[in-house]
Motif scaffolding. Structure first.
Motif, PDB file in Angstrom:
ATOM      1  N   THR A 117      -5.887  21.181  22.649  1.00  0.00           N
ATOM      2  CA  THR A 117      -4.850  20.357  22.016  1.00  0.00           C
ATOM      3  C   THR A 117      -5.470  19.363  21.035  1.00  0.00           C
ATOM      4  OG1 THR A 117      -3.420  20.508  23.957  1.00  0.00           O
ATOM      5  CG2 THR A 117      -2.993  18.706  22.428  1.00  0.00           C
ATOM      6  N   SER A 118      -4.906  19.308  19.843  1.00  0.00           N
ATOM      7  CA  SER A 118      -5.439  18.401  18.829  1.00  0.00           C
ATOM      8  C   SER A 118      -4.308  17.659  18.126  1.00  0.00           C
ATOM      9  CB  SER A 118      -6.258  19.171  17.784  1.00  0.00           C
ATOM     10  OG  SER A 118      -5.446  20.150  17.147  1.00  0.00           O
ATOM     11  N   GLN A 119      -4.612  16.477  17.648  1.00  0.00           N
ATOM     12  CA  GLN A 119      -3.632  15.662  16.931  1.00  0.00           C
ATOM     13  C   GLN A 119      -3.677  16.005  15.447  1.00  0.00           C
ATOM     14  OE1 GLN A 119      -4.305  11.524  17.770  1.00  0.00           O
ATOM     15  NE2 GLN A 119      -3.996  11.760  19.971  1.00  0.00           N
ATOM     16  N   VAL A 120      -2.486  16.186  14.851  1.00  0.00           N
ATOM     17  CA  VAL A 120      -2.426  16.556  13.435  1.00  0.00           C
ATOM     18  C   VAL A 120      -1.812  15.454  12.574  1.00  0.00           C
ATOM     19  CG1 VAL A 120      -2.319  19.011  13.935  1.00  0.00           C
ATOM     20  CG2 VAL A 120      -0.191  17.703  13.752  1.00  0.00           C
ATOM     21  N   GLY A 121      -1.330  14.424  13.195  1.00  0.00           N
ATOM     22  CA  GLY A 121      -0.727  13.336  12.425  1.00  0.00           C
ATOM     23  C   GLY A 121       0.103  12.434  13.305  1.00  0.00           C
ATOM     24  N   ARG A 122       0.592  11.386  12.691  1.00  0.00           N
ATOM     25  CA  ARG A 122       1.438  10.437  13.426  1.00  0.00           C
ATOM     26  C   ARG A 122       2.572  10.000  12.510  1.00  0.00           C
ATOM     27  NH1 ARG A 122      -0.596   4.701  16.111  1.00  0.00           N
ATOM     28  NH2 ARG A 122       1.443   4.013  16.876  1.00  0.00           N
ATOM     29  N   ILE A 123       3.790  10.198  12.961  1.00  0.00           N
ATOM     30  CA  ILE A 123       4.958   9.811  12.174  1.00  0.00           C
ATOM     31  C   ILE A 123       4.925   8.307  11.929  1.00  0.00           C
ATOM     32  CG2 ILE A 123       7.473   9.729  12.130  1.00  0.00           C
ATOM     33  CD1 ILE A 123       7.473  12.159  14.000  1.00  0.00           C
ATOM     34  N   LYS A 124       5.143   7.933  10.675  1.00  0.00           N
ATOM     35  CA  LYS A 124       5.164   6.508  10.355  1.00  0.00           C
ATOM     36  C   LYS A 124       6.477   5.912  10.831  1.00  0.00           C
ATOM     37  CE  LYS A 124       4.668   3.088   6.660  1.00  0.00           C
ATOM     38  NZ  LYS A 124       4.496   2.841   5.211  1.00  0.00           N
ATOM     39  N   LEU A 125       6.378   4.991  11.762  1.00  0.00           N
ATOM     40  CA  LEU A 125       7.543   4.302  12.312  1.00  0.00           C
ATOM     41  C   LEU A 125       7.486   2.840  11.884  1.00  0.00           C
ATOM     42  CD1 LEU A 125       7.346   5.816  15.906  1.00  0.00           C
ATOM     43  CD2 LEU A 125       8.821   6.574  14.035  1.00  0.00           C
ATOM     44  N   VAL A 126       8.573   2.346  11.353  1.00  0.00           N
ATOM     45  CA  VAL A 126       8.601   0.977  10.839  1.00  0.00           C
ATOM     46  C   VAL A 126       9.772   0.213  11.444  1.00  0.00           C
ATOM     47  CG1 VAL A 126       7.553   1.735   8.665  1.00  0.00           C
ATOM     48  CG2 VAL A 126      10.045   1.572   8.835  1.00  0.00           C
ATOM     49  N   ASN A 127       9.707  -1.094  11.325  1.00  0.00           N
ATOM     50  CA  ASN A 127      10.806  -1.924  11.827  1.00  0.00           C
ATOM     51  C   ASN A 127      10.918  -3.198  10.997  1.00  0.00           C
ATOM     52  OD1 ASN A 127      12.914  -2.830  13.432  1.00  0.00           O
ATOM     53  ND2 ASN A 127      11.562  -3.744  14.956  1.00  0.00           N
ATOM     54  N   PRO A 128      11.232  -3.060   9.700  1.00  0.00           N
ATOM     55  CA  PRO A 128      11.388  -4.262   8.863  1.00  0.00           C
ATOM     56  C   PRO A 128      12.654  -5.017   9.251  1.00  0.00           C
ATOM     57  CG  PRO A 128      12.043  -2.314   7.647  1.00  0.00           C
ATOM     58  CD  PRO A 128      11.483  -1.827   8.952  1.00  0.00           C
ATOM     59  N   PRO A 129      12.736  -6.307   8.927  1.00  0.00           N
ATOM     60  CA  PRO A 129      13.965  -7.066   9.228  1.00  0.00           C
ATOM     61  C   PRO A 129      15.175  -6.431   8.555  1.00  0.00           C
ATOM     62  CG  PRO A 129      12.179  -8.538   8.574  1.00  0.00           C
ATOM     63  CD  PRO A 129      11.708  -7.152   8.291  1.00  0.00           C
ATOM     64  N   ALA A 130      16.298  -6.422   9.251  1.00  0.00           N
ATOM     65  CA  ALA A 130      17.518  -5.798   8.727  1.00  0.00           C
ATOM     66  C   ALA A 130      17.929  -6.403   7.391  1.00  0.00           C
ATOM     67  CB  ALA A 130      18.650  -5.926   9.748  1.00  0.00           C
TER      68      ALA A 130
END
Length: 206
Positions: A117-130
């Motif tokens: 098993t290998s990692q191919v990436g990471r989804i960019k998750l953000v949480n800027p102020p509304a």
């Protein structure tokens, strides 16, 4: 759409125009529906998934119905490329895939066992102020100053589920019925006013 009264000098607003606008966005999260599909993800709580908009700029959505193109690019149901922390995510051929709570994508390459098993990436998750987000005509959100929001390690996703609409169906139906009744009432009032005006005109002619 809403009615905008028209003022003429010091007179009363006797006329109104219908204007279409986007006054606000409801940021309340919807409930999660299980799908059992590995590529379906939903933001668990506050946060957004970063995608590449049709204008080439980074934009944000909560739609997590993902799929992999023949070229290997990871896209959502609208055909927008999902962004990783280093750019667009590309997934090589694999026999199985898993998306962790932090957005990390792991695969078992074709022809190999689970131990590889290998990692191919990471989804960019953000949480800027509304208050720093604005909704575009394409339904995507972008920062008001045009900059890309930084990744937020506190945002979590759930795999095998999708977020449903945050609209309360019962409230929406009641509001629609109420608006329809008000519309009918206003039409009747305008018709009565026209009839009264016609009757007054007849009296003046006599």
């Amino acid at each position: 759409a809403r009615a905008m009264s028209v003022f003429y000098g010091d007179g009363l607003p006797s006329r109104a125009y219908a204007l279409s606008e986007n006054p606000a966005t409801n940021f309340v999260t919807g409930s999660l529906a299980e799908t059992g599909r590995d590529l379906d993800v939903a933001v668990n709580g506050k946060g957004w998934i970063a995608v590449q908009g049709t204008d080439g700029r980074e934009a944000y959505t909560r739609a997590g119905d993902l799929h992999i193109e023949p070229t290997g690019l990871l896209k959502n149901g609208s055909g927008l490329t999902v962004m990783g922390e280093g750019g667009p995510i590309s997934v090589p051929p694999h026999t199985s895939l898993m998306i962790a709570a932090d957005g990390t994508i792991s695969i078992v390459p074709v022809g190999q066992g689970p131990e590889t098993t290998s990692q191919v990436g990471r989804i960019k998750l953000v949480n800027p102020p509304a208050e720093s987000l604005v909704r575009g005509d394409d339904g995507l959100f972008r920062t008001t100053d045009g900059t890309d929001a930084p990744a937020d390690a506190n945002v979590r996703v759930a795999s095998g589920v999708l977020e449903t609409s945050n609209v309360n169906v019962a409230d929406a139906m009641v509001n629609m019925i109420e608006l329809s009744r008000h519309f009918d009432l206003q039409v009747k009032a305008m018709r009565t006013a026209e009839e009264n005006a016609a009757a007054s005109a007849q009296l003046l002619k006599a």
